[in-house]
Motif scaffolding. Structure first.
Motif, PDB file in Angstrom:
ATOM      1  N   ALA A 164       3.771   0.097   3.512  1.00 17.69           N
ATOM      2  CA  ALA A 164       2.840   1.169   2.968  1.00 17.69           C
ATOM      3  C   ALA A 164       2.136   0.647   1.794  1.00 17.69           C
ATOM      4  CB  ALA A 164       3.815   2.226   2.573  1.00 17.69           C
ATOM      5  N   ALA A 165       1.046   1.433   1.626  1.00 18.85           N
ATOM      6  CA  ALA A 165       0.169   1.202   0.180  1.00 18.85           C
ATOM      7  C   ALA A 165      -0.662   2.531  -0.136  1.00 18.85           C
ATOM      8  CB  ALA A 165      -0.863  -0.224   0.614  1.00 18.85           C
ATOM      9  N   HIS A 166      -0.475   2.506  -1.283  1.00 19.04           N
ATOM     10  CA  HIS A 166      -1.497   3.509  -1.928  1.00 19.04           C
ATOM     11  C   HIS A 166      -2.820   2.592  -2.181  1.00 19.04           C
ATOM     12  CE1 HIS A 166       0.551   7.311  -2.732  1.00 19.04           C
ATOM     13  NE2 HIS A 166       1.610   6.473  -2.706  1.00 19.04           N
ATOM     14  N   GLY A 167      -4.025   3.257  -2.531  1.00 18.16           N
ATOM     15  CA  GLY A 167      -5.256   2.643  -2.853  1.00 18.16           C
ATOM     16  C   GLY A 167      -5.131   1.543  -3.651  1.00 18.16           C
ATOM     17  N   GLY A 168      -4.343   1.514  -4.874  1.00 14.31           N
ATOM     18  CA  GLY A 168      -4.525   0.446  -5.847  1.00 14.31           C
ATOM     19  C   GLY A 168      -3.529  -0.344  -5.731  1.00 14.31           C
ATOM     20  N   THR A 169      -2.648  -0.615  -4.546  1.00 13.48           N
ATOM     21  CA  THR A 169      -1.453  -1.264  -4.339  1.00 13.48           C
ATOM     22  C   THR A 169      -2.002  -2.709  -3.743  1.00 13.48           C
ATOM     23  OG1 THR A 169      -0.080   0.454  -3.533  1.00 13.48           O
ATOM     24  CG2 THR A 169       0.737  -1.840  -2.892  1.00 13.48           C
ATOM     25  N   PHE A 170      -1.598  -4.060  -4.561  1.00 16.70           N
ATOM     26  CA  PHE A 170      -2.002  -5.331  -4.304  1.00 16.70           C
ATOM     27  C   PHE A 170      -1.937  -5.488  -2.783  1.00 16.70           C
ATOM     28  CE2 PHE A 170      -0.599  -9.693  -3.956  1.00 16.70           C
ATOM     29  CZ  PHE A 170      -2.159 -10.353  -4.086  1.00 16.70           C
ATOM     30  N   ALA A 171      -2.871  -5.877  -2.357  1.00 23.04           N
ATOM     31  CA  ALA A 171      -2.764  -6.647  -0.752  1.00 23.04           C
ATOM     32  C   ALA A 171      -2.852  -5.321   0.156  1.00 23.04           C
ATOM     33  CB  ALA A 171      -1.563  -7.485  -0.581  1.00 23.04           C
ATOM     34  N   GLY A 172      -2.727  -4.101  -0.292  1.00 18.33           N
ATOM     35  CA  GLY A 172      -2.805  -3.027   0.975  1.00 18.33           C
ATOM     36  C   GLY A 172      -1.552  -3.028   1.500  1.00 18.33           C
ATOM     37  N   THR A 173      -1.854  -2.997   2.998  1.00 21.87           N
ATOM     38  CA  THR A 173      -0.650  -2.957   3.896  1.00 21.87           C
ATOM     39  C   THR A 173      -0.640  -4.164   4.615  1.00 21.87           C
ATOM     40  OG1 THR A 173      -2.396  -1.952   5.573  1.00 21.87           O
ATOM     41  CG2 THR A 173      -0.912  -0.300   4.427  1.00 21.87           C
ATOM     42  N   ARG A 238       1.962   1.910 -11.011  1.00 19.14           N
ATOM     43  CA  ARG A 238       2.518   3.140 -10.579  1.00 19.14           C
ATOM     44  C   ARG A 238       2.164   3.028  -9.016  1.00 19.14           C
ATOM     45  NH1 ARG A 238       3.667   7.974 -12.953  1.00 19.14           N
ATOM     46  NH2 ARG A 238       2.386   7.354 -14.636  1.00 19.14           N
ATOM     47  N   ALA A 239       1.184   2.646  -8.555  1.00 21.25           N
ATOM     48  CA  ALA A 239       0.676   2.474  -7.092  1.00 21.25           C
ATOM     49  C   ALA A 239       1.464   1.535  -6.348  1.00 21.25           C
ATOM     50  CB  ALA A 239      -0.751   2.056  -6.937  1.00 21.25           C
ATOM     51  N   ALA A 240       2.045   0.594  -6.787  1.00 15.71           N
ATOM     52  CA  ALA A 240       2.928  -0.599  -6.317  1.00 15.71           C
ATOM     53  C   ALA A 240       4.320   0.077  -6.276  1.00 15.71           C
ATOM     54  CB  ALA A 240       3.108  -1.554  -7.209  1.00 15.71           C
ATOM     55  N   CYS A 241       4.831   0.805  -7.252  1.00 22.75           N
ATOM     56  CA  CYS A 241       6.176   1.337  -7.205  1.00 22.75           C
ATOM     57  C   CYS A 241       6.287   2.359  -6.106  1.00 22.75           C
ATOM     58  CB  CYS A 241       6.573   1.925  -8.695  1.00 22.75           C
ATOM     59  SG  CYS A 241       6.697   0.848  -9.837  1.00 22.75           S
ATOM     60  N   GLU A 256      16.052   0.155  -4.866  1.00 20.72           N
ATOM     61  CA  GLU A 256      16.025   0.836  -6.262  1.00 20.72           C
ATOM     62  C   GLU A 256      14.519   0.398  -6.833  1.00 20.72           C
ATOM     63  OE1 GLU A 256      17.531   2.024 -10.697  1.00 20.72           O
ATOM     64  OE2 GLU A 256      19.151   1.701  -9.161  1.00 20.72           O
ATOM     65  N   VAL A 257      13.654   1.241  -7.153  1.00 23.52           N
ATOM     66  CA  VAL A 257      12.250   0.800  -7.828  1.00 23.52           C
ATOM     67  C   VAL A 257      12.125   1.503  -9.081  1.00 23.52           C
ATOM     68  CG1 VAL A 257      10.006   1.059  -7.408  1.00 23.52           C
ATOM     69  CG2 VAL A 257      11.347   1.046  -5.354  1.00 23.52           C
ATOM     70  N   ARG A 258      11.762   0.551  -9.947  1.00 23.09           N
ATOM     71  CA  ARG A 258      11.523   1.096 -11.386  1.00 23.09           C
ATOM     72  C   ARG A 258      10.286   0.492 -11.961  1.00 23.09           C
ATOM     73  NH1 ARG A 258      16.715  -1.014 -14.487  1.00 23.09           N
ATOM     74  NH2 ARG A 258      18.386  -0.279 -13.019  1.00 23.09           N
ATOM     75  N   ARG A 259       9.497   1.616 -12.649  1.00 21.42           N
ATOM     76  CA  ARG A 259       8.160   0.971 -13.242  1.00 21.42           C
ATOM     77  C   ARG A 259       8.433   0.348 -14.579  1.00 21.42           C
ATOM     78  NH1 ARG A 259       3.801   4.989 -15.391  1.00 21.42           N
ATOM     79  NH2 ARG A 259       1.666   3.600 -15.346  1.00 21.42           N
ATOM     80  N   ALA A 260       8.319  -0.778 -14.558  1.00 22.01           N
ATOM     81  CA  ALA A 260       8.477  -1.739 -15.844  1.00 22.01           C
ATOM     82  C   ALA A 260       7.732  -2.739 -16.303  1.00 22.01           C
ATOM     83  CB  ALA A 260      10.007  -2.277 -15.859  1.00 22.01           C
ATOM     84  N   ASP A 261       7.294  -2.980 -17.469  1.00 18.40           N
ATOM     85  CA  ASP A 261       6.869  -4.052 -18.177  1.00 18.40           C
ATOM     86  C   ASP A 261       7.685  -5.360 -17.880  1.00 18.40           C
ATOM     87  OD1 ASP A 261       5.371  -6.199 -19.192  1.00 18.40           O
ATOM     88  OD2 ASP A 261       5.730  -5.410 -21.308  1.00 18.40           O
TER      89      ASP A 261
END
Length: 346
Positions: A164-173, A238-241, A256-261
């Motif tokens: 799955a991918a949102h528009g800003g997800t690296f490599a898309g689908t 955010r798009a990646a998470c 488990e997915v977390r948005r983190a630096d």
């Protein structure tokens, strides 16, 4: 005394091309611009895909782009994203707001005709400014609301893996070439059973056996979870998470997915296994600093005998930094990419 924010030519052109707002202003992916808009006294909110950018904001944050969260917005100021798909998703979401106008700017060398076309899918009128200081602005008005087809999904036939991918997800689908090389040797990565036998599992209660650092569309997270690992996926996008979570669900695995630096929030010396395909761009600019920082953070977080499996572009200067972690070997390589295994000493 009003604070004056340091703005680059793109931000300044966006401001100069913007009409006076009558309602709320939404600023996307431009923390400096958001600060200046707020300092002018405009009713401003902001959205950033990047957690690092979000933390620079001095105006209220919008967590998602929905009709409810954008109530009262009549003007959107937007830094054009690197990905046309990201702009297409923004257009789909923004066009749900009645009467909204969009002013989107970027460096001319990074702008393409596809960006005009992405906006035109949901706005009746799209035009370009004359350009200044190698920057240009696109104006979009007359929103035409429709359905939102993000996240998009596709199946990788070779791996039998829906992605799955949102528009800003690296490599898309897609599985990007670097990740595919790492996947080709994933059977050599320690299994969850081996990790647990070493007694180096992440401390309770989460007890992860593996961290996917910079999870992107969730390819590695899903494959490792399918192999029996308890996976924690981390990404600052955010798009990646969001994409990683949907990919895991589509594959029937728990991640488990977390948005983190990087590995913030992860205790030092606690992680038995990290896999990572680090970025080498910040926006459109090539930059190895994020990758080096991720290596350093992995060194901090790895448990004794813990392993970091990294894939990176062959020209990047990562090997000396990896060798600071401990014994480092090249596991696979091709003309463009290298996969390494680094083991922290006991």
């Amino acid at each position: 005394m009003r604070v004056v924010y340091m703005l680059d030519p793109v931000d300044r052109l966006i401001l100069d091309e913007s009409p006076e707002p009558t309602g709320r202003v939404l600023v996307i992916d431009a923390p400096g611009l958001a600060g200046e808009v707020g300092a002018r006294g405009w009713d401003a909110v902001a959205y950033c895909d990047s957690l690092l950018d979000e933390r620079l904001l001095t105006v209220p944050v919008v967590e998602e782009l929905t009709v409810g969260s954008l109530a009262g917005v009549d003007l959107v100021l937007l830094r054009l994203p690197k990905s046309v798909a990201a702009l297409e998703e923004y257009a789909q979401r923004l066009a749900l707001v009645p009467g909204v106008r969009v002013v989107a700017g970027g460096r001319v060398k990074h702008m393409t005709r596809g960006m005009n076309e992405a906006l035109a899918t949901r706005f009746a009128e799209v035009s370009a400014s004359l350009g200044r200081q190698k920057s240009r602005v696109l104006h979009a008005s007359g929103p035409r609301p429709g359905g939102i087809d993000f996240p998009r999904t596709a199946r990788d036939a070779d791996l039998d893996l829906p992605l799955a991918a949102h528009g800003g997800t690296f490599a898309g689908t897609r599985v990007d070439p670097g990740t595919r090389l790492l996947v080709s040797v994933l059977d050599r990565v320690p299994s969850a059973t081996v990790v647990e036998e070493r007694g180096t599992s992440v401390s309770k209660p989460s007890n992860f056996t593996c961290i996917d650092l910079g999870s992107g569309n969730g390819t590695l997270s899903a494959l490792l979870a399918r192999a029996g690992h308890r996976v924690l996926a981390l990404d600052e996008s955010r798009a990646a998470c969001l994409a990683t979570a949907v990919t895991a669900a589509a594959n029937g695995v728990s991640v488990e997915v977390r948005r983190a630096d990087a590995l913030e929030g992860v205790a030092p010396g606690s992680v038995p296994l990290i896999v990572c395909n680090p970025p080498f761009h910040v926006g459109t600019a090539k930059d190895s600093a994020p990758g080096l920082a991720m290596i350093d953070d992995a060194a901090r977080a790895l448990a004794p005998r813990g392993e970091l499996w990294l894939v990176f572009n062959a020209h990047l200067p990562y090997l000396p930094r990896l060798r600071r972690i401990g014994r480092t070997e090249i596991v696979a390589r091709n003309p463009k990419f290298i996969v390494t295994r680094s083991v922290r000493g006991s």
